[in-house]
Enzyme design. Structure first.
Site, PDB file in Angstrom:
ATOM      1  N   GLY A 137      31.172  40.077  34.010  1.00  0.00           N
ATOM      2  CA  GLY A 137      30.719  40.486  32.720  1.00  0.00           C
ATOM      3  C   GLY A 137      31.408  40.296  31.343  1.00  0.00           C
ATOM      4  O   GLY A 137      31.775  39.191  31.378  1.00  0.00           O
ATOM      5  N   ILE A 139      34.526  41.062  31.018  1.00  0.00           N
ATOM      6  CA  ILE A 139      35.845  40.949  31.280  1.00  0.00           C
ATOM      7  C   ILE A 139      36.425  39.582  30.948  1.00  0.00           C
ATOM      8  O   ILE A 139      35.746  38.500  31.597  1.00  0.00           O
ATOM      9  CB  ILE A 139      36.266  41.024  32.543  1.00  0.00           C
ATOM     10  CG1 ILE A 139      35.972  42.700  32.947  1.00  0.00           C
ATOM     11  CG2 ILE A 139      37.961  41.171  32.827  1.00  0.00           C
ATOM     12  CD1 ILE A 139      36.085  43.132  34.489  1.00  0.00           C
ATOM     13  N   LYS A 208      30.970  34.128  42.276  1.00  0.00           N
ATOM     14  CA  LYS A 208      31.864  34.417  41.251  1.00  0.00           C
ATOM     15  C   LYS A 208      33.343  33.863  41.737  1.00  0.00           C
ATOM     16  O   LYS A 208      34.115  33.184  40.949  1.00  0.00           O
ATOM     17  CB  LYS A 208      31.978  35.746  40.863  1.00  0.00           C
ATOM     18  CG  LYS A 208      30.549  35.973  40.347  1.00  0.00           C
ATOM     19  CD  LYS A 208      30.504  37.790  40.186  1.00  0.00           C
ATOM     20  CE  LYS A 208      29.254  38.197  39.435  1.00  0.00           C
ATOM     21  NZ  LYS A 208      28.909  39.429  39.636  1.00  0.00           N
TER      22      LYS A 208
END
Lengths: 429, 429
Positions: A137, A139, A208
């Site tokens: 997100g 970050i 991710k």
């Protein structure tokens, strides 16, 4: 060198939560855009599946259900893909790049599985294809890996990159409730989807980690190469024992660069209470990185949600706008200039937490210890508690061991009559 | 568009700890540079004060004590300024920029006081002048503020950006020792310099906060505008009380964008034990940021040291090399496109921890409370303990109050005979 456009047009594909957030954020940031990018920024089109649906907050005139209208509009400079899923997103991105448009995307599924196609096309045509929002997100992680940390040999990434599972594990830890109950609560609060499989089985985190590994290690890692193990088997007892031993259980994405290849996996892990990742609770995300020059860095923040994700997308849009103005799109490629093999899970090495329900009679502990010893598993800590009249609970923490050896020991336990149940197997930091 | 240089030459000014680290890091990263920047990277010159001094690790042939030799060498593309201090560093940077060279610097003193000069010159001549290493060592903070977070209205920055003071406060908190003893230990271990003034008085942190504020708020903030208060008055008693109340004391750089202007200050602060900054111990640094879209983000890592600082410098060098190759130097300017006033400390609002030694007789608490009330200071928590036969210790935590009002109340206390000593005044998060 300077293109000096007065206005830059974008098209957003998808009018869901993130698409809506980006649309609102652009409206909000409008007055500052000339100072930031030397131009105004206009959302010229928003691609939706159905024009019939009400889209509060969107200007009706920009909505379209026709991709060709965007693709063939030479005034659209940037395509922001926020539909998710592999198709048609992948085709749209490739077509947009070929048509001379720059692309921003948050599509982790696509990047973790078809990275060679979309990134290859971007490279071939010299376009920007950037995706800070695909991981963690708000970050900043993709851009720091490519730029601020580019002087390092990165050797370790450990991330809490899935908010749903972190919420569930945090609740279990705080209240002592079981997995099913915590999942039900997460679903009720909207933290878990109706079908939570991708989250609770670690697939989302796995995608991710694949993306971060490719960039950090400069060698292509795709989702199918990531070992994934979810949190569905974690029990209240496991969490209680972990606490007793000074640990917290988190679902971690782990990637390590070793002399014998890349280890890349997602699984629950016991991490020490005082580790920087242990305090990351609820829907927060965090990524811990180790590099040979920078040492340890931890980045923490909101990993999902309308505006946190839109924040990352907006940073990418602004970056692309600056590149357009300066004529330097395609400046940062995917940089997979190495070819390092990915190890199978059996070749990896881990410490383990093992919880067994065994018959409560003399000699059983000796049996168990012998099986571990015969398979090269050295014991660091052991606790035995009575369970009921006939059985005992045996909890072992091992020293680092080759996963293959440990799994061989588990096979032996499975065939032993004195072992009533292998109740918990969790890796330890 | 692509310059396609086969080699990029740099000159390093300064062969101290960081200069040495950068030199070694470039040697180490050499094999990967063609993949990263499409060219090799050569350290052509290193400027030193004295050629007589032994410089282990450096190739003798690159050392020079003559700045003109670097300035007038048209083959030197990038000047990396790591001398520190305002002069001659400032003059060298300005001359280098005018001579067509790009500049990387870690010089926080210069940037916090003469930013208009050096950044103005870079902008005028269209050069890169970047400085990730000037704030918080290896932690990416300047670049994320300019890029990843560019879609936000940043409203708060709170940072532990000085390792020396964080080490001292951590030691005091862990062991109960006093300030002088902890400072002595820090000096012995090399964490504090022989003259620790810049660290312990908060000047070093103040410079870093000024730099971050300018970039985050898009309005120039210089060091003289930063209110600074050091840690020299913090006592073991303050730390003990803070602990009792659930707080940790940290030296924080704080910058806030409010409707009435920018608040920017460095001072010790009581922060709740569970805040992400509370766990940052020893020589680690961390920066907490709040933006309207991204919400809260915390970045943590090593704030100083040979390789952590060199890591940040190296990231900047690689960035500049890419800009040179793509002909887009000067792409990111300082972006101070707003003109927001900086509030005086008296106009700021804070919660306070106040420790008073008072006469131990009836009516004193009422007196104290009346003075606070008369000055608009509302009490959130109060504890009174006997100190000795004739005096008591009164500890108050206030609600948020205008600093001017609180300082008026302190003036009244100073003139009251029942107040024997204002033993501690520390702000509270």
């Amino acid at each position: 060198m300077y293109n000096n456009k007065e206005n830059i047009n974008i098209a957003i594909l998808g009018a869901g939560t993130v698409g809506g957030g980006v649309y609102k954020l652009i409206e909000r940031m409008q007055p500052e855009m000339p100072d930031k990018i030397g131009a105004s920024l206009t959302v010229k089109k928003v691609l939706v599946r159905s024009l019939a649906k009400e889209r509060p907050g969107f200007d009706r005139n920009v909505l379209t259900d026709n991709w060709q209208e965007i693709l063939n509009d030479p005034d659209i400079d940037i395509v922001v893909e926020l539909m998710g899923g592999i198709e048609p997103a992948g085709t749209y991105i490739v077509e947009a790049l070929k048509a001379g448009k720059q692309v921003v995307t948050a599509n982790k599924d696509l990047l973790a599985e078809c990275d060679a196609l979309v990134l290859g096309t971007a490279e071939e045509y010299g376009r920007d294809l950037i995706f800070e929002a695909a991981v963690a997100g708000a970050i900043p992680i993709i851009r720091p890996l490519r730029q601020s940390m580019a002087g390092n040999n990165i050797t370790e990434i450990m991330g809490i990159v899935n908010g749903t599972t972190n919420y569930i594990l945090s609740k279990m830890s705080e209240t002592g409730m079981g997995y099913e109950e915590a999942l039900a609560q997460a679903t009720e609060l909207g933290y878990a989807e109706a079908d939570p499989t991708a989250d609770v089985e670690g697939y989302d985190a796995g995608r991710k980690v694949a993306i971060m590994s490719s960039i950090a290690f400069h060698s292509r890692v795709t989702f199918p190469q990531v070992y994934t193990e979810g949190i569905t088997k974690i029990t209240a007892e496991d969490i209680r024992y972990a606490k007793e031993f000074g640990y917290v259980i988190k679902l971690l994405g782990v990637a390590r660069l070793t002399d014998t290849g890349i280890e890349v996996k997602v699984h629950p892990m016991l991490i020490p209470k005082n580790h920087s990742l242990a305090a990351v609770s609820d829907a927060f995300n965090a990524v811990f990185l180790h590099g040979d020059a920078m040492d340890d860095i931890t980045l923490m923040g909101r990993g999902a949600g309308e505006f946190p994700t839109a924040s990352a997308v907006m940073g990418d849009i602004i970056d692309v706008c600056r590149n357009i103005q300066w004529g330097c799109c395609g400046r940062l490629s995917h940089e997979c200039y190495k070819d390092i093999s990915v190890k199978s899970i059996g070749e990896c090495s881990s410490k383990f937490f093992l919880r067994l329900i065994v018959e409560d009679r003399p000699g059983v502990l000796a049996n168990i210890a012998a099986v571990l010893g015969n398979n090269g598993v050295s014991i660091k800590k052991v606790v035995q508690n009575p369970k009921d009249d006939t059985s005992a609970e045996l909890v072992v923490i091992t020293d680092p061991v080759c996963e293959k050896n440990f799994s061989d020991a588990l096979s032996v336990f499975n065939g032993m009559s004195v072992v009533k149940k292998i109740a918990g197997v969790i890796r330890v930091y």
